[in-house]
Design a protein around this motif. Structure first.
Motif, PDB file in Angstrom:
ATOM      1  N   ALA A  94     -30.720   4.520  50.201  1.00  0.00           N
ATOM      2  CA  ALA A  94     -31.486   3.355  50.029  1.00  0.00           C
ATOM      3  C   ALA A  94     -32.423   2.915  48.992  1.00  0.00           C
ATOM      4  N   SER A  95     -32.767   3.922  48.251  1.00  0.00           N
ATOM      5  CA  SER A  95     -33.330   3.641  46.787  1.00  0.00           C
ATOM      6  C   SER A  95     -32.316   2.638  45.979  1.00  0.00           C
ATOM      7  N   TYR A  96     -31.100   3.011  45.871  1.00  0.00           N
ATOM      8  CA  TYR A  96     -30.227   2.382  44.998  1.00  0.00           C
ATOM      9  C   TYR A  96     -29.865   1.130  45.631  1.00  0.00           C
ATOM     10  N   ASN A  97     -29.853   0.942  46.879  1.00  0.00           N
ATOM     11  CA  ASN A  97     -29.550  -0.362  47.406  1.00  0.00           C
ATOM     12  C   ASN A  97     -30.614  -1.381  47.459  1.00  0.00           C
ATOM     13  N   PHE A  98     -31.863  -0.677  47.744  1.00  0.00           N
ATOM     14  CA  PHE A  98     -33.030  -1.621  47.628  1.00  0.00           C
ATOM     15  C   PHE A  98     -33.449  -2.028  46.096  1.00  0.00           C
ATOM     16  N   ARG A  99     -33.162  -1.364  45.229  1.00  0.00           N
ATOM     17  CA  ARG A  99     -32.929  -1.778  43.709  1.00  0.00           C
ATOM     18  C   ARG A  99     -32.113  -2.871  43.593  1.00  0.00           C
ATOM     19  N   ASN A 100     -30.848  -2.602  44.075  1.00  0.00           N
ATOM     20  CA  ASN A 100     -29.658  -3.706  43.641  1.00  0.00           C
ATOM     21  C   ASN A 100     -30.132  -5.024  44.591  1.00  0.00           C
ATOM     22  N   SER A 101     -30.899  -4.879  45.628  1.00  0.00           N
ATOM     23  CA  SER A 101     -30.958  -6.073  46.363  1.00  0.00           C
ATOM     24  C   SER A 101     -32.314  -6.898  45.801  1.00  0.00           C
ATOM     25  N   VAL A 102     -33.125  -6.045  45.084  1.00  0.00           N
ATOM     26  CA  VAL A 102     -34.251  -6.499  44.571  1.00  0.00           C
ATOM     27  C   VAL A 102     -33.774  -7.592  43.169  1.00  0.00           C
ATOM     28  N   LYS A 103     -32.797  -6.811  42.444  1.00  0.00           N
ATOM     29  CA  LYS A 103     -32.166  -7.527  41.537  1.00  0.00           C
ATOM     30  C   LYS A 103     -31.218  -8.729  41.871  1.00  0.00           C
ATOM     31  N   GLU A 104     -30.791  -8.834  42.996  1.00  0.00           N
ATOM     32  CA  GLU A 104     -29.868 -10.045  43.409  1.00  0.00           C
ATOM     33  C   GLU A 104     -30.996 -10.939  43.869  1.00  0.00           C
ATOM     34  N   TRP A 105     -31.900 -10.791  44.631  1.00  0.00           N
ATOM     35  CA  TRP A 105     -33.128 -11.640  44.867  1.00  0.00           C
ATOM     36  C   TRP A 105     -33.642 -12.069  43.702  1.00  0.00           C
ATOM     37  N   MET A 106     -33.924 -11.616  42.912  1.00  0.00           N
ATOM     38  CA  MET A 106     -34.783 -12.173  41.536  1.00  0.00           C
ATOM     39  C   MET A 106     -33.661 -13.058  40.880  1.00  0.00           C
ATOM     40  N   SER A 107     -32.323 -12.790  40.968  1.00  0.00           N
ATOM     41  CA  SER A 107     -31.495 -13.708  40.263  1.00  0.00           C
ATOM     42  C   SER A 107     -31.245 -14.984  41.173  1.00  0.00           C
ATOM     43  N   GLU A 108     -31.341 -14.958  42.486  1.00  0.00           N
ATOM     44  CA  GLU A 108     -31.283 -16.014  43.294  1.00  0.00           C
ATOM     45  C   GLU A 108     -32.704 -16.923  43.025  1.00  0.00           C
ATOM     46  N   VAL A 109     -33.613 -16.191  42.929  1.00  0.00           N
ATOM     47  CA  VAL A 109     -34.922 -16.949  42.580  1.00  0.00           C
ATOM     48  C   VAL A 109     -34.938 -17.737  41.342  1.00  0.00           C
ATOM     49  N   LEU A 110     -34.410 -16.960  40.410  1.00  0.00           N
ATOM     50  CA  LEU A 110     -34.407 -17.696  38.946  1.00  0.00           C
ATOM     51  C   LEU A 110     -33.298 -18.776  38.866  1.00  0.00           C
ATOM     52  N   GLN A 111     -32.294 -18.763  39.722  1.00  0.00           N
ATOM     53  CA  GLN A 111     -31.484 -19.781  39.688  1.00  0.00           C
ATOM     54  C   GLN A 111     -31.906 -20.898  40.428  1.00  0.00           C
ATOM     55  N   VAL A 112     -32.742 -20.876  41.416  1.00  0.00           N
ATOM     56  CA  VAL A 112     -33.583 -21.732  42.331  1.00  0.00           C
ATOM     57  C   VAL A 112     -34.488 -22.507  41.294  1.00  0.00           C
ATOM     58  N   LEU A 113     -35.103 -21.776  40.467  1.00  0.00           N
ATOM     59  CA  LEU A 113     -36.129 -22.238  39.618  1.00  0.00           C
ATOM     60  C   LEU A 113     -35.517 -23.012  38.354  1.00  0.00           C
ATOM     61  N   PHE A 114     -34.389 -22.681  37.934  1.00  0.00           N
ATOM     62  CA  PHE A 114     -33.446 -23.459  36.751  1.00  0.00           C
ATOM     63  C   PHE A 114     -33.195 -24.813  37.651  1.00  0.00           C
ATOM     64  N   ALA A 115     -32.695 -24.626  38.652  1.00  0.00           N
ATOM     65  CA  ALA A 115     -32.248 -25.987  39.300  1.00  0.00           C
ATOM     66  C   ALA A 115     -33.317 -26.887  39.470  1.00  0.00           C
ATOM     67  N   ALA A 116     -34.489 -26.210  39.976  1.00  0.00           N
ATOM     68  CA  ALA A 116     -35.604 -27.211  40.236  1.00  0.00           C
ATOM     69  C   ALA A 116     -36.387 -27.706  38.724  1.00  0.00           C
ATOM     70  N   ALA A 117     -36.157 -26.924  37.849  1.00  0.00           N
ATOM     71  CA  ALA A 117     -36.514 -27.475  36.464  1.00  0.00           C
ATOM     72  C   ALA A 117     -35.628 -28.550  35.930  1.00  0.00           C
ATOM     73  N   ALA A 118     -34.237 -28.480  36.239  1.00  0.00           N
ATOM     74  CA  ALA A 118     -33.520 -29.638  35.896  1.00  0.00           C
ATOM     75  C   ALA A 118     -33.688 -30.699  36.600  1.00  0.00           C
ATOM     76  N   LEU A 119     -33.978 -30.561  37.824  1.00  0.00           N
ATOM     77  CA  LEU A 119     -34.176 -31.605  38.836  1.00  0.00           C
ATOM     78  C   LEU A 119     -35.567 -32.624  38.393  1.00  0.00           C
ATOM     79  N   CYS A 120     -36.446 -31.767  37.872  1.00  0.00           N
ATOM     80  CA  CYS A 120     -37.818 -32.321  37.722  1.00  0.00           C
ATOM     81  C   CYS A 120     -37.680 -33.193  36.128  1.00  0.00           C
ATOM     82  N   ILE A 121     -36.893 -32.374  35.370  1.00  0.00           N
ATOM     83  CA  ILE A 121     -36.753 -33.407  33.960  1.00  0.00           C
ATOM     84  C   ILE A 121     -35.901 -34.313  34.034  1.00  0.00           C
ATOM     85  N   ASN A 122     -35.063 -34.558  34.969  1.00  0.00           N
ATOM     86  CA  ASN A 122     -34.176 -35.709  35.374  1.00  0.00           C
ATOM     87  C   ASN A 122     -35.154 -36.666  36.052  1.00  0.00           C
TER      88      ASN A 122
END
Length: 154
Positions: A94-122
């Motif tokens: 459970a600890s291993y799976n939780f750590r991996n799910s947190v990493k995936e969640w952070m990856s998704e959040v950072l991808q959304v922030l990147f897309a939002a920043a690109a949209l704001c600049i344009n």
């Protein structure tokens, strides 16, 4: 009357920059995807992934026992030790799976922030071009009158 050509000139200068950066982002996205695929393959070769996830997704408790209790035989453990080992394995998994799910969640959040920043600049770029297209001819027109010469510079 000449201002539309000024806007076209500014847009002509800025458009290759936008196209070039878009191409760089596309190439970097491909590189990041290849690196993520290589990282996923490397993770699947680790002992931790094979113990806690494995090919079936439920993990391998025998491999975990050999890793955590080196030199011991799993059949020599008592009934209560077996239950304790089952709980320890479940918690470690459970600890291993939780750590991996947190990493995936952070990856998704950072991808959304990147897309939002690109949209704001344009959006800001487009808004500035629209304001320039609307106010530019007025500023050029007013700058010919005395007292309004500095509007062109401003």
């Amino acid at each position: 009357m000449i201002f539309p050509s000024v806007i076209a000139l500014i847009n002509g200068v800025l458009q290759p920059t936008v196209s070039g950066t878009a191409a760089m982002v596309h190439n970097s996205d491909d590189a990041v995807a290849a690196l993520l695929k290589a990282k996923e393959n490397a993770i699947q070769q680790t002992d931790a992934w094979q113990m806690y996830v494995g090919s079936t997704g439920s993990g391998d408790q025998d491999r975990w026992y050999k890793y955590t209790h080196p030199g011991e035989d799993p059949s020599s453990a008592g009934f209560l030790d077996g239950i304790g080992d089952d709980i320890k394995f479940a918690m470690a998994k459970a600890s291993y799976n939780f750590r991996n799910s947190v990493k995936e969640w952070m990856s998704e959040v950072l991808q959304v922030l990147f897309a939002a920043a690109a949209l704001c600049i344009n959006t800001i770029r487009t808004f500035n071009l629209i304001i320039l297209a609307i106010l530019g001819p007025l500023v050029f027109g007013l700058s010919v009158f005395d007292g309004f010469q500095d509007t062109l510079r401003n």
